[in-house]
Motif scaffolding. Structure first.
Motif, PDB file in Angstrom:
ATOM      1  N   ALA A  47      54.778  35.864  41.986  1.00 59.80           N
ATOM      2  CA  ALA A  47      53.736  35.288  41.138  1.00 59.80           C
ATOM      3  C   ALA A  47      53.399  33.867  41.581  1.00 59.80           C
ATOM      4  O   ALA A  47      52.226  33.486  41.677  1.00 59.80           O
ATOM      5  CB  ALA A  47      54.180  35.308  39.678  1.00 59.80           C
ATOM      6  N   SER A  48      54.411  33.066  41.858  1.00 61.00           N
ATOM      7  CA  SER A  48      54.171  31.704  42.338  1.00 61.00           C
ATOM      8  C   SER A  48      53.423  31.712  43.670  1.00 61.00           C
ATOM      9  O   SER A  48      52.493  30.936  43.888  1.00 61.00           O
ATOM     10  CB  SER A  48      55.516  30.976  42.484  1.00 61.00           C
ATOM     11  N   ASP A  49      53.832  32.618  44.543  1.00 64.70           N
ATOM     12  CA  ASP A  49      53.180  32.795  45.836  1.00 64.70           C
ATOM     13  C   ASP A  49      51.693  33.100  45.643  1.00 64.70           C
ATOM     14  O   ASP A  49      50.822  32.525  46.292  1.00 64.70           O
ATOM     15  CB  ASP A  49      53.870  33.943  46.574  1.00 64.70           C
ATOM     16  N   PHE A  50      51.406  34.010  44.716  1.00 60.76           N
ATOM     17  CA  PHE A  50      50.034  34.404  44.438  1.00 60.76           C
ATOM     18  C   PHE A  50      49.178  33.211  44.033  1.00 60.76           C
ATOM     19  O   PHE A  50      48.059  33.023  44.528  1.00 60.76           O
ATOM     20  CB  PHE A  50      50.042  35.462  43.340  1.00 60.76           C
ATOM     21  N   PHE A  51      49.678  32.385  43.106  1.00 63.03           N
ATOM     22  CA  PHE A  51      48.888  31.260  42.626  1.00 63.03           C
ATOM     23  C   PHE A  51      48.572  30.270  43.736  1.00 63.03           C
ATOM     24  O   PHE A  51      47.461  29.745  43.836  1.00 63.03           O
ATOM     25  CB  PHE A  51      49.625  30.554  41.484  1.00 63.03           C
ATOM     26  N   VAL A  52      49.554  29.993  44.584  1.00 68.43           N
ATOM     27  CA  VAL A  52      49.336  29.039  45.672  1.00 68.43           C
ATOM     28  C   VAL A  52      48.304  29.577  46.664  1.00 68.43           C
ATOM     29  O   VAL A  52      47.374  28.876  47.070  1.00 68.43           O
ATOM     30  CB  VAL A  52      50.668  28.727  46.392  1.00 68.43           C
ATOM     31  N   VAL A  53      48.453  30.843  47.056  1.00 66.96           N
ATOM     32  CA  VAL A  53      47.538  31.432  48.029  1.00 66.96           C
ATOM     33  C   VAL A  53      46.115  31.465  47.479  1.00 66.96           C
ATOM     34  O   VAL A  53      45.162  31.050  48.150  1.00 66.96           O
ATOM     35  CB  VAL A  53      48.003  32.837  48.429  1.00 66.96           C
TER      36      VAL A  53
END
Length: 581
Positions: A404-410
């Motif tokens: 989820a954190s990865d998704f927001f950054v990307v």
């Protein structure tokens, strides 16, 4: 036409000429290969290996949905081969895409293993392979079940040979050379374009990647039906935000709540019945369904229905097999695209990548789980032996909170340099007309997650669309559509293995972190309850790192290689409603 590329290096150069790369310093382009040049990730769309045919290296796709091998290099292959004179054809999907040619036998090498006498089709004619050729892919290696009714064995038998013996598949040839090593293969598929560019891909024949040996303790999922000739198993279903999706099996004798899915590396995404797709995305805050839309699906779909999702709202989805919960990375569940509107302006939209499989699912099959699923697991495919029936083992390698954190950054990075994003209802009204959105088509017509609200606010500040006057352009012309560089939608001897070990280039720039930090925190807070619920169910399983068919093909051989037509930098409805290889 350019000469055949004689090395993976030359194929890479061809790729770099054909495809844009990301301008962000922390984002790798959607193309990656391992240090040994053995396995290649082609834009999260195709996974290929280097097959050496008589000294000529050919970049070929790995396909668990079929069995036979074929090559179609731009120049003639060299080496000492026997031309059997047998003509063979392989038809994919609904039969509109195919390859045909002559069966040759000779020396073939894959993953460091040499096979002295291997049968393959030297393709002289094909339909529907143009997009693969454009990506530097000139063949296919099937990883499915062998048998006398395969296209190559059947052609050889008809030509007077012992087709079962002479025409055995590549894996069968390898297992026969080392019968004590085990009749199985294992692999992981990489994902490029995420924060870590996690190109952790590997293919091991008769063995395991050392990082994933824990998969041996995963439950064995028996092939279903036994002897069905394909990598299909029973699943316990799908959950979104902790809520189970209702899903009835189509004609399969399985317990209530279970369905049958086929694992296929030749399919880029999840293909499910439309009612299952709609349940999944209707559970996503702010997502809106566009029925029979002029907005293109970026993956193959049997209909023109499109789910538009706020770009910064993740889909919190898990799958379940044998009691094991497997989370799916949100980047694998929606695609970002730039659309040219009927007003001549550019807009950003995010489209649900789970699509309607329709008649392609066929008899007694409820879904195809392609690369979008297989990137989230380490997989072992066993053909069985005297003691064990064919089975599949899966080890989850996606962690819910981290993903989820990865998704927001990307998504934050991509939106930073993208055209404005309209709210899903507004983008649908813009392309399909003001009457195209009804209250029943929206999962949340009046309220969205904090992420979708922030996204809409930021997006509309650059350009506000007037939905009352915005209608699709006359004549039903289709919107121009491009995929942003770095997006996830630019839409395989006995102990030998090919693996990926690419250095981490970092995550995102400091400016991106500063700009989107508050948004990311807000989004994480808004989704925390659901994420913790999913995580609590799945943490013990984590180890980090309609529908009919007229086919009369024997069920022991089921090629189902799927591909969207056309280059990844330009899309139209035609490109995404066709069925290709």
């Amino acid at each position: 036409m350019p000469p055949f590329a004689t090395s993976i290096l030359s194929l890479l150069l061809l790729q770099l000429q054909l495809w844009p790369v990301s301008a962000k310093p922390g984002r790798r382009p959607h193309y990656a290969m391992d240090d040994n040049n053995n396995i290649v990730n082609n834009y999260n769309d195709r996974y290929t290996v280097n097959l050496t045919v008589g000294g000529t290296p050919v970049n070929v796709m790995l396909d668990t949905g079929s069995t036979d091998a074929w090559v179609a290099p731009l120049d003639e292959i060299t080496g000492s081969f026997k031309n059997t004179g047998a003509s063979a054809s392989i038809f994919y999907g609904d039969g509109s895409n195919f390859v045909n040619g002559t069966v040759l036998t000779g020396q073939v090498e894959i993953a460091g293993i040499t096979i002295p006498h291997q049968a393959f089709i030297n393709v002289t004619n094909s339909v529907g392979e143009e997009s693969d050729v454009a990506q530097g892919i000139f063949g296919l290696v099937g990883l499915g079940f062998d048998g006398p009714n395969g296209d190559i064995p059947s052609a050889l038998t008809a030509a007077g040979y012992n087709g079962t013996d002479v025409g055995k598949a590549i894996l069968t040839s390898i297992f026969a050379q080392s019968p004590d090593k085990g009749n199985f293969f294992s692999f992981s598929l990489s994902r490029v374009g995420d924060v870590h560019d996690s190109a952790d891909a590997s293919l091991v024949i008769s063995g395991y990647d050392p990082k994933y040996t824990a998969v041996q303790s995963s439950p064995q999922l028996p092939q279903f039906p036994v002897g069905g000739g394909r990598w299909s198993v029973v699943t316990d279903g799908i959950s979104v935000g902790g809520k189970d999706v209702e899903w009835e099996a189509y004609g399969s004798p399985v317990p209530k709540g279970q369905t049958v899915v086929l694992f296929d590396t030749g399919t880029t995404n999840f293909l499910v019945p439309p009612e299952v797709r709609d349940q999944i995305y209707s559970s996503v805050p702010g997502a809106v369904l566009a029925k029979n839309s002029s907005i293109p699906n970026l993956k193959f779909s049997e209909d023109n229905d499109v789910w538009v999702i706020p770009c910064t709202t993740p889909v919190n989805m898990t799958t379940k097999f044998g009691g094991q919960i497997i989370p799916i990375h949100p980047l694998d569940l929606s695609d970002m695209v730039h659309l040219k509107g009927p007003d001549g302006k550019q807009y950003t939209a995010c489209i649900g990548s789970i699509t309607n499989g329709g008649s392609i699912l066929g008899r007694n099959l409820d879904a195809l789980y392609g690369d979008s699923f297989l990137r989230n697991v380490y997989s072992v495919f066993s053909f069985g032996d005297d003691k064990t029936l064919p089975n599949v083992q899966l080890l989850a390698n996606t962690e819910t909170i981290e993903a989820a954190s990865d998704f927001f950054v990307v998504r934050g990075e991509l939106l930073e340099n993208s055209p404005p994003e309209l709210a899903p209802e507004d983008i649908i009204k813009l392309f399909d007309g003001p009457s195209s959105v009804s209250s029943s088509s929206s999962s949340s017509s009046t309220s969205t997650s904090s992420g979708s609200t922030d996204s809409s606010t930021n997006s509309n500040s650059g350009s506000q669309a007037n939905s009352d006057s915005s209608t699709p352009s006359s004549g039903g012309s289709l919107p121009e559509c491009t995929v942003p560089a770095g997006s996830d939608a630019l839409s395989n001897g006995p102990n030998s293995k090919s693996s990926v070990n690419l250095a981490d280039n970092g995550s995102s720039s400091s400016s991106t972190s500063d700009k989107y930090g508050p948004v990311i925190v807000g989004l994480l807070a808004a989704n925390l309850v659901l994420l913790l619920l999913v995580a609590s169910l799945s943490v013990v399983n984590f180890v980090r790192g309609g529908r009919t068919t007229g086919s009369t093909r024997n069920p022991s051989y089921v090629p189902v290689k799927l591909k969207e037509d056309g280059p990844r930098s330009s899309f139209s409805m035609t490109a995404h409603t066709g069925y290709s290889d």
